[in-house]
Design an enzyme around this catalytic site. Sequence first.
Site: not given
Ligand SMILES: [Zn+2]
Length: 438
Positions: A54, A56, A156, A183, A229, A250, A319
């Site tokens: 994971h 972002d 996600e 999420h 999540h 994650h 993450d």
């Molecule tokens: Zn996340």
Amino acid sequence: MLSRKCLMSTSRGFWIKSLGHLVVLSSLCCFISGHSERKRTDDLMSKYPLIDGHNDLALQLRILHSNRLSQVDLHNISKVATDINRLKAGRVQAQMFAVYVLCGAQEKDAVRLTLEQIDVVRRMCTEYQDFELVKSAKELRDSERRHKIACLISVEGGHSIDSSLPTLRMFYQLGVRSMALTHTCNTPWAESSSKLHNVYQRHNNSLTHFGKAVVEEMNRLGMLVDLSHTSWDTASAALKHSKAPVIFSHSSSFTMCNHDRNVPDWLLRDLKKKHGLIMVNFHSNFISCSNVANISLVADHFDHIKKEIGAESIGIGGDYEGAVRFPQGLEDVSKYPALFQELLKRNWTENELANVLRNNFLRVFEEVERVRDQLSLNRPSEVQIPLEEVHNPCRLVLRPPSPRGSSIRSVPSRAQHETKGALVPAMALLLSSLVFTA
Ligand SMILES: [Zn+2]
Ligand SMILES: *[C@@H]1O[C@H](CO)[C@@H](O)[C@H](O)[C@H]1NC(C)=O
Ligand SMILES: *[C@@H]1O[C@H](CO)[C@@H](O)[C@H](O)[C@H]1NC(C)=O
Ligand SMILES: *[C@@H]1O[C@H](CO)[C@@H](O)[C@H](O)[C@H]1NC(C)=O
């Protein structure tokens, strides 16, 4: 880097002045052992370069640069923790990049925003020679032989598909190989671990009939079901329902830090039964339940999860760019080796660490593909979410009036049910008559 053992023996040597030469000897020995740990880590990670679950970066590209890739050099990006130079230094060979859009976009423009995030990851991973977009376990393995950093795309949050299986399938066509069911918001069909958004409240229906259809369709397509999540109830239901192993891309251990984003031991045991994977999150708040943490506390999560379910169920999902605070010594993606050096020091075997670094993920991905192959005779699912389960005034309904009673009477009855107004059913009637006379 001097280990604690080294410091202890160095100070002991200090008090024994007459044996000063021993101090030199022991420091030298420590220097060599620290050096050899670094060397062992280096050898291990060049043989088994990391697959991370994971990251972002795509979100940061949107926030900082409105996705204008021409404004940045992906080799060296300021204000973020991820770029090509640091991925290489950290021996990251494959990265699952999240295409994440905020829950605020649910039932607004989530699908468009997700498409734009898919676009930016695809551009990143095709315009730079260092990257390669991969869509299968085989392509992932091949990319390692070509010394490329493999990019995998993961959605996600189920809000990205707007309760539509055809949308899910089109994401797959664009290269998406994993989706987190939620999420921080509930979807009309699955429940989040977070209470941040007050939408689609439910008591005892954590994965609805449509939610199960989503999991089934992901199994049929060969997409990894990601439970990071989701609420524990949803995770548990999805684990039961999925024909293929699932992942937490994650998340960390709830026993070590009781944050609702972490996974409790009972759920870890169910995960193991299903041959799934928990990819440990480095976010300080999930490691120590506070704003500060260090490598040793991260390693404690690994030790605990290994004790519960074995090293064959563990991966890494750092993450970076999603989380805001990272442990001392793990500040950016170049720092992964420091963690593996610590785990070697804690007597994890090279075989266990090879599994954590990449073999476990490859095994799960290949198993997901095997299940897809077994389901290859199944037709694409035509399950649709019942309209009353989505509270979306933007949905344009193109279908004939309900078969119950006469078509004229069924429309106002739905209008009463839908407090959002009679416009939608009226449009439906109008458009359906257009469609069916066309
Ligand atoms: Zn996340
Ligand atoms: C990245 O760029 C900054 C300036 O923007 C520079 O100081 C730094 O040395 C560069 N790092 C690498 C690894 O190229
Ligand atoms: C929850 O729902 C299931 C079936 O969906 C039902 O069997 C069970 O009794 C329900 N539990 C509660 C507490 O309502
Ligand atoms: C890591 O943090 C914990 C908790 O603050 C502390 O007890 C421990 O000594 C630290 N370890 C190292 C190696 O700094």
